[in-house]
Design a protein around this motif. Sequence first.
Motif, mmCIF file in Angstrom:
data_model
loop_
_atom_site.group_PDB
_atom_site.id
_atom_site.type_symbol
_atom_site.label_atom_id
_atom_site.label_comp_id
_atom_site.label_asym_id
_atom_site.label_seq_id
_atom_site.Cartn_x
_atom_site.Cartn_y
_atom_site.Cartn_z
ATOM 1 N N LYS A 110 0.848 -1.187 0.000
ATOM 2 C CA LYS A 110 0.000 0.000 0.000
ATOM 3 C C LYS A 110 0.881 1.234 0.000
ATOM 4 N N GLY A 111 0.400 2.286 -0.664
ATOM 5 C CA GLY A 111 1.152 3.532 -0.681
ATOM 6 C C GLY A 111 0.254 4.685 -1.083
ATOM 7 N N SER A 112 0.630 5.901 -0.686
ATOM 8 C CA SER A 112 -0.162 7.074 -1.034
ATOM 9 C C SER A 112 0.697 8.321 -0.924
ATOM 10 N N VAL A 113 0.274 9.357 -1.642
ATOM 11 C CA VAL A 113 0.915 10.666 -1.595
ATOM 12 C C VAL A 113 -0.193 11.708 -1.535
ATOM 13 N N TRP A 114 -0.062 12.688 -0.614
ATOM 14 C CA TRP A 114 -1.090 13.703 -0.423
ATOM 15 C C TRP A 114 -0.463 15.090 -0.394
ATOM 16 N N THR A 115 -1.252 16.083 -0.769
ATOM 17 C CA THR A 115 -0.799 17.464 -0.653
ATOM 18 C C THR A 115 -0.737 17.865 0.820
ATOM 19 N N LYS A 116 0.218 18.763 1.125
ATOM 20 C CA LYS A 116 0.380 19.181 2.518
ATOM 21 C C LYS A 116 -0.608 20.265 2.915
ATOM 22 N N ASP A 138 -24.633 17.705 -10.714
ATOM 23 C CA ASP A 138 -25.218 18.006 -9.395
ATOM 24 C C ASP A 138 -24.431 17.330 -8.275
ATOM 25 N N MET A 139 -23.117 17.419 -8.360
ATOM 26 C CA MET A 139 -22.246 16.814 -7.352
ATOM 27 C C MET A 139 -21.682 17.916 -6.465
ATOM 28 N N VAL A 140 -21.902 17.792 -5.147
ATOM 29 C CA VAL A 140 -21.438 18.791 -4.189
ATOM 30 C C VAL A 140 -20.214 18.232 -3.477
ATOM 31 N N LEU A 141 -19.082 18.931 -3.607
ATOM 32 C CA LEU A 141 -17.835 18.533 -2.963
ATOM 33 C C LEU A 141 -17.453 19.589 -1.928
ATOM 34 N N PRO A 142 -16.597 19.235 -0.991
ATOM 35 C CA PRO A 142 -16.126 20.225 -0.016
ATOM 36 C C PRO A 142 -15.484 21.427 -0.716
ATOM 37 N N SER A 143 -15.717 22.612 -0.181
ATOM 38 C CA SER A 143 -15.163 23.819 -0.799
ATOM 39 C C SER A 143 -13.647 23.862 -0.702
ATOM 40 N N GLN A 144 -13.081 23.200 0.289
ATOM 41 C CA GLN A 144 -11.636 23.097 0.440
ATOM 42 C C GLN A 144 -11.295 21.654 0.756
ATOM 43 N N GLY A 145 -10.146 21.216 0.293
ATOM 44 C CA GLY A 145 -9.783 19.830 0.536
ATOM 45 C C GLY A 145 -8.363 19.530 0.091
ATOM 46 N N TYR A 146 -8.007 18.270 0.195
ATOM 47 C CA TYR A 146 -6.671 17.791 -0.131
ATOM 48 C C TYR A 146 -6.752 16.861 -1.345
ATOM 49 N N PHE A 147 -5.761 16.997 -2.206
ATOM 50 C CA PHE A 147 -5.616 16.074 -3.332
ATOM 51 C C PHE A 147 -4.646 14.968 -2.933
ATOM 52 N N GLY A 148 -4.913 13.779 -3.438
ATOM 53 C CA GLY A 148 -4.026 12.661 -3.153
ATOM 54 C C GLY A 148 -4.126 11.591 -4.206
ATOM 55 N N ILE A 149 -3.159 10.687 -4.175
ATOM 56 C CA ILE A 149 -3.161 9.535 -5.080
ATOM 57 C C ILE A 149 -2.606 8.350 -4.306
ATOM 58 N N SER A 150 -3.271 7.227 -4.418
ATOM 59 C CA SER A 150 -2.881 6.041 -3.663
ATOM 60 C C SER A 150 -2.997 4.813 -4.547
ATOM 61 N N ALA A 151 -2.410 3.715 -4.090
ATOM 62 C CA ALA A 151 -2.452 2.454 -4.837
ATOM 63 C C ALA A 151 -2.256 1.305 -3.859
ATOM 64 N N ALA A 152 -2.651 0.121 -4.302
ATOM 65 C CA ALA A 152 -2.516 -1.074 -3.463
ATOM 66 C C ALA A 152 -2.386 -2.298 -4.350
#
Length: 448
Positions: free
Chosen positions: A19-25, A164-178
Amino acid sequence: DAIPSADQIRITTSLKSQKGSVWTKNKSIFEYWEVEVTFRVTGRGRIGADGLAIWFTEEPGLEGPVFGAADKWNGVGIFFDSFDNDGKKNNPGVIVVGNNGKLLYDHQNDGSTQALASCLRDFRNKPYPVRVKIAYYQKTLTVLVNNGFTPDKDDYELCAKVEDMVLPSQGYFGISAATGGLADDHDVLSFLTFQLTEPGKEAPTPDTEIPQKDKEKYQEEFEHFQQELDKKKEEFQKEHPDVQGQPGKTTFAFSLSADDVFETVSDRELRQIFEGQNRIHLEIKQLNRQLDMILDEQRRYVSAVTDEIAKRGASLPGQQEQVSQQEIETVVKTQEEVIRQVNEIRNSVADTLKSISGAQHPGSAGVYETTQHFNDIKEHLHLVKRDIEHLAQRNMPSSDKVKCPELPPFPSCLSTMHFIIFVAVQTVLFFGYIMYRSQQEAAAKKFF
């Protein structure tokens, strides 16, 4: 388990249960955004596992069971699922799943019960990196995919669209795999984020988004990482001096450079296969667009003839009206049959395009043959169009006939019987062509 390098990040290696992932700080403050991701998924087996996910969530994800990230996220995940858990033969595929922080991901059904949109795309072992463009604008999420068969960076195809998709106004981008019992290498080559703004609205300047202290901090971290990478390279060179071609091993270094310059026979054949396949792919897409244009023309002619029937209903008396109306009804039925056949051709082209994306046919010799066959079909349909125009002009009153200037008069008009015979011949030719293509595909499958 993610391994960074100078030009890519390996989210997981081709080992079991990784498993692994990378996220914005920092949080993204964009109201509307677009991300472009370039990645490779490669493995030795015909089937891989588990897959890769691109995330936008309210909080940064932790390690978990959903393609390497935690469950019950608040946001959206775009999953590139390699393994077919439910046995429905709908993988590899791309799935869009939203979550409000309370739902558990349905692994057994590959998320099909929770999917907002999905498409079938084979993204494993492609000759070029796979590119994905994800845009969120005015409550609409759009996913475009470049399948990795062509070096054209702008050759995107629509995969999924959620309105008609409501997403959080602020958030983090990430990418993961397994990985699971089967394993693939999941490599990310680039991850670019863009802000989308409404026309006439000014975007905030970069200085207001990232403070100067954070910029200096990130620069220091980057320099520190670069120094660590250089140290590891030096240590590797000391531990493996034979790889670098020392002064006493000039012949070995020369042999390596020769192998790098000259490609092998198998590499050349593989490159020619992909180049020919790419040309076939582009040709069939062009033919598909041309068939759509022809289909629109045929529909317009049906509409025009139907209007003509309505106009003649009250103008022509007696037997002449009945005969003319019967002829026009015959033309309408024949045109509907032509439209049906063109639809079948269009569906056949679409199926061929999908098979081209999943199969590898050597060389480019089939490009000319395929183009020639569809050009013949296009010419036949234009002949039908011309004959229908002649028939419509013959049935119109002499004062309303449209005369083509600067053209010699036609020797005769097409009779109804001749027209029906002509359409029957075209139908036989069409089915003959379909049988011919089926035999060619069957022969190709036996060959491979």
